[in-house]
Design an enzyme around this catalytic site. Structure first.
Site, PDB file in Angstrom:
ATOM      1  N   TYR A 335       0.771  -1.229  -0.221  1.00  0.00           N
ATOM      2  CA  TYR A 335      -0.013  -0.644  -0.162  1.00  0.00           C
ATOM      3  C   TYR A 335       0.837   1.429   0.204  1.00  0.00           C
ATOM      4  O   TYR A 335       2.116   1.079   0.702  1.00  0.00           O
ATOM      5  CB  TYR A 335      -1.678  -0.062   1.144  1.00  0.00           C
ATOM      6  CG  TYR A 335      -1.621  -0.995   1.675  1.00  0.00           C
ATOM      7  CD1 TYR A 335      -2.186  -2.432   0.661  1.00  0.00           C
ATOM      8  CD2 TYR A 335      -2.719  -1.222   2.706  1.00  0.00           C
ATOM      9  CE1 TYR A 335      -2.968  -3.215   0.687  1.00  0.00           C
ATOM     10  CE2 TYR A 335      -3.631  -1.960   2.702  1.00  0.00           C
ATOM     11  CZ  TYR A 335      -3.770  -3.713   2.023  1.00  0.00           C
ATOM     12  OH  TYR A 335      -4.750  -3.986   2.085  1.00  0.00           O
ATOM     13  N   GLU A 411     -19.367   1.730  21.808  1.00  0.00           N
ATOM     14  CA  GLU A 411     -20.299   2.116  20.597  1.00  0.00           C
ATOM     15  C   GLU A 411     -20.986   3.398  20.956  1.00  0.00           C
ATOM     16  O   GLU A 411     -21.777   3.902  19.793  1.00  0.00           O
ATOM     17  CB  GLU A 411     -21.593   1.038  20.314  1.00  0.00           C
ATOM     18  CG  GLU A 411     -20.956  -0.472  20.417  1.00  0.00           C
ATOM     19  CD  GLU A 411     -22.228  -1.811  21.194  1.00  0.00           C
ATOM     20  OE1 GLU A 411     -21.830  -2.749  20.390  1.00  0.00           O
ATOM     21  OE2 GLU A 411     -22.820  -1.588  21.992  1.00  0.00           O
TER      22      GLU A 411
END
Length: 443
Positions: A335, A411
């Site tokens: 990458y 969350e």
């Protein structure tokens, strides 16, 4: 206070005042707040059913069904298992792409979550669990929420949104193509042509409610290397009658560590050369014929990357020759550097500050991790940022890193992620003045 000072203050606060007054943005925020429980539920379902790269069949089916339900044009089987949604706004404007990666990792989850993964598979010849140990489940759920929010206001959007749900960010299986590179190859940034792309990554060691970013080079380029050391097999009691590839490999491992410390200008940019695995031998009293090692390279400039490649070859080859062994070196370029277009970053940071609060948006240091979001950024201006997922009050040293069995995400930060991507999209559209508002810096 002078008139000049008052005017400067007015100019500074005006963008935020306008954002706060926008009926569209108020509606987006309200809708996003109402979706938070759904986003959490989506994430838990995806977390419990993780899939490895190029095998995200259930995840992509769930995403496609959701986009279809919103009236969004959907393309499936993009770059193997990818899903692309196209939402055409009611007014003319740019094409903004948003990206979420979908794949899990070959990690066996610990902990006692009610939605803990119990999925198992075989990876590289070994039985392992499968886990969303990097937060890609969060990314998918957040962008499903973004799609629902933006679809609800599509008539007011000044442009088109392209939702890119990407497979195999962690890399495709051996022998396969995949990830962002394959998506670009297949034309995901065309038809319609994308003007800018945004992406986020949840971070388990950044406090929830916080956003971090960096202009320019942000995450490292990554390459993989392998070294096969061939010696001469012999009895372990008579090492002088053979050539020991284990001792030779040990010297190579230590020699490779001098590349960063002695050959690179690390005051300019960091770099990493890591040997991740060494395999050789089968019995206590047999010196084997061959040892294999594999590792990773991280760098931030082409010059440093080229130096590392050259020195790995020299170190492995010359140490092996000095021992009477032979080294076969292979380096795979993976990458490129994750590079946030400076002009686009400067343009969009005020949006993040307006959504999260200026005190909760910070510049982060260079990160020697890597991201294949960089393949999109090679083609068009892109902005990649990090969303806090560490519970408030947690000590940094107590937060499990990514790619580990104890990786955990709070969350409660998902709502901020939904709002951030929505507002970035709308603000970019509102501020767009035609092609060329930001430029890609070639690396």
């Amino acid at each position: 206070m002078s008139n000049k000072t008052v005017y400067a203050l007015f100019c500074t606060l005006l963008p935020f005042a306008l954002q706060a007054q926008s009926p569209l943005k108020s509606q987006i925020t309200k809708t996003a707040d109402g979706l938070e429980k759904k986003v959490v539920a989506w994430r838990r379902e995806i977390h419990q059913n993780p899939e490895l790269g190029n095998r995200e069949f259930q995840t992509s089916a769930k995403v496609a069904a959701h986009l279809h339900s919103l009236g969004i044009e959907v393309k499936t089987n993009v770059a193997k298992t990818g899903v692309v949604g196209i939402l055409k706004g009611g007014k003319p404007g740019p094409v903004v792409a948003l990206r979420a990666d979908m794949d899990g990792l070959p990690v066996t989850e610990r902990g006692n979550l009610a939605f803990k993964s119990t999925v198992t598979t075989e990876f590289n010849g070994q039985k392992t669990g499968v886990m969303h140990a990097c937060g890609h489940d969060s990314h998918v759920a957040i962008m499903m929420g973004v799609a629902e929010v933006l679809a609800s206001v599509k008539n007011d959007l000044k442009g088109t949104v392209k939702f890119i749900f990407q497979p195999a960010e962690e890399g495709p299986p051996a022998g396969e193509e995949g990830g962002a590179q394959l998506m670009v190859k297949e034309g995901v940034l065309e038809n319609p042509k994308v003007d800018a792309i945004f992406g986020l990554h949840i971070n388990s060691q950044t406090e929830v409610g916080t956003i971090k970013y960096r202009p320019g080079a942000t995450m490292a380029a990554v390459d993989f290397f392998s070294v096969k050391v061939k010696g001469k097999q012999t009895h372990g009691a008579a090492p002088w009658s053979g050539v020991d590839p284990i001792v030779t490999s040990s010297q190579i491992v230590m020699g490779l560590q001098t590349i960063v410390s002695r050959n690179l200008p690390i005051t300019e940019f960091p770099a990493v050369v890591t040997v991740g695995a060494v395999h050789g031998g089968i019995r206590q009293n047999i010196i084997p014929e061959e040892v294999n090692m594999i590792g990773t390279i991280r760098s931030f400039t082409p010059e440093m990357q080229q130096t590392i490649h050259r020195r790995i070859n020299e170190v492995a080859t010359n140490i092996s020759e000095s021992a009477g062994a032979k080294a076969d070196v292979k380096i795979d370029v993976m990458y490129p550097v994750t590079y946030n277009d400076p002009a686009l970053t400067d343009q969009m940071v005020p949006t993040l500050e307006a959504v999260a609060g200026k005190d909760h948006v910070h510049i982060r240091p260079l990160d020697t991790g890597a991201e294949d979001f960089s393949f999109f950024q090679q083609k068009i201006p892109g902005f990649f940022f990090f969303l806090g997922g560490m519970p408030k009050g947690t000590k940094l040293e107590d937060a499990a890193p990514h790619h580990t069995p104890d990786f955990h995400i709070d969350e409660s930060g998902f709502g901020l992620g939904v709002k951030a991507l929505c507002h970035l999209t709308v603000d970019y559209m509102e501020q767009w003045k035609g092609a060329g508002t930001a430029s890609v810096k070639k690396k």
